[in-house]
Motif scaffolding. Structure first.
Motif, PDB file in Angstrom:
ATOM      1  N   CYS A 243       3.667   3.691  89.857  1.00 54.83           N
ATOM      2  CA  CYS A 243       3.129   3.333  88.544  1.00 54.83           C
ATOM      3  C   CYS A 243       2.540   4.600  87.933  1.00 54.83           C
ATOM      4  O   CYS A 243       1.659   5.238  88.533  1.00 54.83           O
ATOM      5  N   ILE A 244       3.014   4.975  86.730  1.00 51.71           N
ATOM      6  CA  ILE A 244       2.599   6.258  86.155  1.00 51.71           C
ATOM      7  C   ILE A 244       1.512   6.117  85.100  1.00 51.71           C
ATOM      8  O   ILE A 244       1.061   7.127  84.558  1.00 51.71           O
ATOM      9  N   GLY A 245       1.082   4.903  84.800  1.00 51.28           N
ATOM     10  CA  GLY A 245       0.004   4.783  83.825  1.00 51.28           C
ATOM     11  C   GLY A 245      -0.196   3.364  83.352  1.00 51.28           C
ATOM     12  O   GLY A 245       0.500   2.430  83.773  1.00 51.28           O
TER      13      GLY A 245
ATOM     14  N   ARG B  14      -9.111   6.480  73.228  1.00 44.62           N
ATOM     15  CA  ARG B  14      -8.848   5.716  74.462  1.00 44.62           C
ATOM     16  C   ARG B  14      -7.358   5.402  74.586  1.00 44.62           C
ATOM     17  O   ARG B  14      -6.757   5.605  75.646  1.00 44.62           O
ATOM     18  N   TYR B  15      -6.756   4.920  73.500  1.00 40.65           N
ATOM     19  CA  TYR B  15      -5.321   4.611  73.524  1.00 40.65           C
ATOM     20  C   TYR B  15      -4.500   5.884  73.659  1.00 40.65           C
ATOM     21  O   TYR B  15      -3.492   5.924  74.379  1.00 40.65           O
ATOM     22  N   THR B  16      -4.933   6.937  72.994  1.00 38.30           N
ATOM     23  CA  THR B  16      -4.217   8.204  73.062  1.00 38.30           C
ATOM     24  C   THR B  16      -4.209   8.748  74.483  1.00 38.30           C
ATOM     25  O   THR B  16      -3.184   9.250  74.975  1.00 38.30           O
ATOM     26  N   GLU B  17      -5.354   8.636  75.156  1.00 36.61           N
ATOM     27  CA  GLU B  17      -5.430   9.139  76.524  1.00 36.61           C
ATOM     28  C   GLU B  17      -4.503   8.355  77.441  1.00 36.61           C
ATOM     29  O   GLU B  17      -3.868   8.929  78.344  1.00 36.61           O
ATOM     30  N   ALA B  18      -4.368   7.063  77.234  1.00 37.51           N
ATOM     31  CA  ALA B  18      -3.484   6.251  78.060  1.00 37.51           C
ATOM     32  C   ALA B  18      -2.025   6.665  77.861  1.00 37.51           C
ATOM     33  O   ALA B  18      -1.267   6.834  78.826  1.00 37.51           O
ATOM     34  N   ILE B  19      -1.606   6.845  76.587  1.00 40.17           N
ATOM     35  CA  ILE B  19      -0.228   7.265  76.313  1.00 40.17           C
ATOM     36  C   ILE B  19       0.005   8.682  76.813  1.00 40.17           C
ATOM     37  O   ILE B  19       1.077   9.016  77.355  1.00 40.17           O
ATOM     38  N   ARG B  20      -0.985   9.512  76.653  1.00 37.34           N
ATOM     39  CA  ARG B  20      -0.872  10.897  77.120  1.00 37.34           C
ATOM     40  C   ARG B  20      -0.573  10.933  78.620  1.00 37.34           C
ATOM     41  O   ARG B  20       0.267  11.717  79.084  1.00 37.34           O
ATOM     42  N   SER B  21      -1.269  10.072  79.400  1.00 42.80           N
ATOM     43  CA  SER B  21      -1.059  10.034  80.841  1.00 42.80           C
ATOM     44  C   SER B  21       0.355   9.591  81.184  1.00 42.80           C
ATOM     45  O   SER B  21       1.005  10.149  82.076  1.00 42.80           O
ATOM     46  N   VAL B  22       0.888   8.596  80.460  1.00 39.47           N
ATOM     47  CA  VAL B  22       2.232   8.096  80.733  1.00 39.47           C
ATOM     48  C   VAL B  22       3.287   9.151  80.406  1.00 39.47           C
ATOM     49  O   VAL B  22       4.212   9.406  81.190  1.00 39.47           O
ATOM     50  N   VAL B  23       3.153   9.806  79.248  1.00 40.72           N
ATOM     51  CA  VAL B  23       4.146  10.804  78.836  1.00 40.72           C
ATOM     52  C   VAL B  23       4.138  11.992  79.779  1.00 40.72           C
ATOM     53  O   VAL B  23       5.194  12.512  80.177  1.00 40.72           O
ATOM     54  N   ALA B  24       2.935  12.452  80.162  1.00 36.31           N
ATOM     55  CA  ALA B  24       2.845  13.606  81.056  1.00 36.31           C
ATOM     56  C   ALA B  24       3.508  13.319  82.393  1.00 36.31           C
ATOM     57  O   ALA B  24       4.190  14.184  82.966  1.00 36.31           O
ATOM     58  N   ALA B  25       3.320  12.084  82.914  1.00 42.52           N
ATOM     59  CA  ALA B  25       3.931  11.746  84.194  1.00 42.52           C
ATOM     60  C   ALA B  25       5.430  11.536  84.060  1.00 42.52           C
ATOM     61  O   ALA B  25       6.213  11.933  84.939  1.00 42.52           O
ATOM     62  N   ALA B  26       5.887  10.927  82.958  1.00 46.06           N
ATOM     63  CA  ALA B  26       7.316  10.640  82.805  1.00 46.06           C
ATOM     64  C   ALA B  26       8.122  11.911  82.561  1.00 46.06           C
ATOM     65  O   ALA B  26       9.228  12.077  83.107  1.00 46.06           O
ATOM     66  N   LEU B  27       7.581  12.820  81.760  1.00 47.95           N
ATOM     67  CA  LEU B  27       8.302  14.062  81.462  1.00 47.95           C
ATOM     68  C   LEU B  27       8.073  15.134  82.514  1.00 47.95           C
ATOM     69  O   LEU B  27       8.669  16.220  82.413  1.00 47.95           O
TER      70      LEU B  27
END
Length: 644
Positions: A395-397, A420-433
């Motif tokens: 699970c990446i985020g 808060r929402y930006t940090e959540a998306i940031r975590s997902v994108v960083a892990a996926a890419l």
């Protein structure tokens, strides 16, 4: 040392596991506080309902003592005539609860209360005063250590309870008095009839005795006694004479005879003794004949004497009994009142308020057990560990849930307004890419889920928005044939798009730029094209390879795996699948079945961990924080939504 060290590690692990379970239990109860408060409230409400439905009951007690039976002493004073046993006391108790006595008391109360009697209130509310309810509420008992008997009555009216207990005791004592008085009168009447008859028999027996004495010449000194005395004297003399005679006969053989003793003198003494013995025997025979003649009248005389004595004793007994009955009073029973029933001031029933503490404790225990059962029955996915353990993928985020959006903004429009929402998306994108290792970064992503409504479209758009913000060329493609929604989410028309590209139209004419978001997208018009037939051709893989040369990141929004077959076809055409799992909603079995379809379609082989990564969507951060997992979601709640 090694063994000791291993033992210490095992003990530490055991303590940690125990502490972990205890902490989870405490967090579980904290999460279910509404259930626990509701259960306690229901318990208190039930206690209050009982309080209102069942008024307090009062018990009044009347007591009396059973005395031992009493008689009369020689001086005319009453005295204890017998010993009271347990059976006598228990007989009074049985009589007090007998149906006849209870009916008598009930009729007395009904007659006094008038027609249509009703108690003010009863245990079951307002109801008629009937013999059944009366019998249930009255009781009699014996104190095991004394001769005291108590009569109790329970009612919601304390005055009425005391009146009924006293009335029962009064009627019972009155019944005993009447019964004793009736027995006394019957005994006196019977004695009055028997005493004259017995007295006549006494006179007759005395007259017959005197007449017999005169007829046979009996005096005060009995003739039989004189004859018997003479027989005793003669028998004694006969015994002495026979003894002397025997001595004379044995003397020549046992003693030396003196030479000077005269043999003729000894012969004369023996003859004299023999003559004496014969005379005594004749006199005894004569007296025995005379005694036999005298004893026959004597036997009849004794019989008459016994008869006269018997009648005299019977007469004296009847007279004494009559005297004792007359001196015994007016039939008072051998019971006396110890205390009358007073009006009780304290209820005898339990106060319903006393049920509140145990009801609250039981409610807490029951609610706690119910919370544990509900937690065990909860098969949804909530944490990264749940996803890894249940699905076997990483699970990446997480993506937080927003129930109130400022200005009715869509989730992707919160980037970067909501930190808060930006940090959540940031975590997902960083892990996926894989920004830490760009050489291994995937280019094509398929965003899907198990079933509809799990936030996959929001995840796809938000992913594209942030990937564009970090200077990536991003293309978002809508391939959810049944429910295309990319264009509507962006506020753009859905005409043209990917289907026209597949039909041969130029790609540059159909790619659109998302207004103000920095990425391009290909919409999907609502057409009647068959999804599988469209994706089964070589045009889609060829198009994706073409797009990989023009874009750094291609994101495809597809249909859910369990509701559309084309999602499995698209999965084989991309580098990585982003699998959306709705927090606290997607059951484990549903997600496992969805991934099972991918595994059976030969996508990713048996090990899906490298090909598929999960993203938990629509996370209620406040509720998730109650679980105290200490993960990224809990700490994300501490981030201020709006930057200062």
């Amino acid at each position: 040392m090694t063994i000791a060290s291993n033992g210490g590690h095992e003990a530490t692990n055991t303590q940690q596991a125990t502490g972990l379970h205890l902490r989870q239990l405490i967090n579980l109860l904290r999460r279910r506080w509404k259930l626990i408060i509701t259960a306690v409230g229901v318990a208190v409400g039930l206690a209050g309902t009982i309080w209102l439905s069942f008024p307090p009951r009062y018990t009044a007690t009347a007591q009396f003592i059973v005395d031992p039976p009493r008689g009369s002493s020689g001086a005319g004073e009453p005295s204890i005539a017998g010993v009271l046993d347990d059976a006598a006391v228990q007989t009074h108790v049985a009589a007090l609860v007998s149906q006849s006595h209870l009916q008598r008391v009930f009729d007395s109360i009904v007659a006094e209360r008038g027609p249509g009697p009703k108690e003010k209130r009863s245990v079951l509310g307002v109801q008629e005063f009937s013999i059944e309810t009366f019998t249930d509420r009255i009781n009699a008992f014996r104190d095991t250590r004394s001769r005291m008997i108590g009569i109790t009555y329970t009612s919601t009216d304390p005055a009425f309870a005391a009146a009924v207990a006293n009335r029962s005791m009064e009627l019972y004592l009155a019944t005993l008095t009447d019964r004793n008085l009736a027995d006394r009168n019957d005994a006196l009447r019977s004695l009055s009839k028997r005493i004259p008859l017995v007295r006549a028999e006494v006179v007759r027996a005395d007259a017959a005795l005197q007449s017999y004495r005169i007829k046979h010449g009996f005096t005060e000194a009995s003739r039989t006694d004189a004859v018997d005395q003479q027989l005793v004297d003669l028998n004694r003399q006969l015994a002495v004479a026979r003894s002397d005679l025997a001595e004379r006969h044995t003397r020549p053989t046992t003693l030396r005879i003196d030479q000077t003793t005269n043999q003729s003198q000894l012969t004369e003494e023996s003859s004299t003794l023999e003559t004496r013995v014969q005379n005594l025997e004749r006199r005894i025979a004569i007296l025995q004949d005379a005694s036999t003649e005298v004893r026959e009248p004597e036997a009849r005389l004794r019989e008459l004497q016994r008869e006269a004595t018997t009648f005299a004793q019977l007469y004296d007994g009847l007279v004494q009994r009559q005297k004792a009955i007359l001196e015994g009073g007016n039939g008072q029973p051998d019971v006396r009142v110890l205390s009358s029933a007073s009006i009780p001031t304290l209820p005898s029933s339990l106060n319903p308020l006393l049920f509140i503490p145990p009801a609250m404790v039981l409610a807490l225990i029951g609610a706690g057990l119910l919370a544990i059962v509900l937690e065990q029955l909860d098969r949804t996915l909530r944490t990264e560990r749940d996803v890894t353990d249940a699905l076997g993928i990483s699970c990446i985020g997480i993506i937080p849930q927003f129930t109130r959006r400022p200005g009715k903004l869509r989730p992707h429009q919160l980037i970067p307004q909501d930190e808060r929402y930006t940090e959540a998306i940031r975590s997902v994108v960083a892990a996926a890419l894989q920004l830490v290792n760009p050489q291994k970064s995937a280019k094509t992503f398929l965003v899907t889920s198990s079933v509809p409504g799990e936030g996959k479209t929001t995840l796809a758009i938000s992913f594209a928005v942030y990937a564009a913000r970090i200077q990536r060329r991003v293309l978002l493609i809508d391939l959810s044939f049944r429910h295309p929604s990319i264009a509507s989410e962006l506020g753009e028309p859905a005409d043209g798009g990917i289907l026209h590209v597949l039909q041969g139209r130029p790609l540059a004419e159909l790619i659109r730029a998302a207004p103000g978001l920095g990425f391009d997208y290909l919409p999907l018009s609502r057409d009647s094209a068959d999804p599988v037939a469209t994706l089964a051709s070589e045009r889609v893989p060829k198009l994706l390879r073409q797009l990989e040369g023009s874009y750094d990141c291609v994101v495809i929004d597809s249909a859910p795996l369990l509701s559309a077959t084309e999602a499995r076809l698209l999965a084989s055409m991309v580098d990585k699948v982003l699998f959306a799992v709705k927090w606290g909603s997607t059951p484990r079995e549903v997600a496992q079945n969805a991934l099972g379809l991918l595994r059976r379609s030969a996508f990713g082989g048996d090990d899906l961990r490298d090909a598929i990564t999960a993203v938990i969507t629509q996370v209620d951060l406040e509720k998730h924080a109650r679980y105290r997992y200490g993960d990224f979601s809990e700490n994300l709640l501490r981030v201020k939504p709006h930057p200062a």
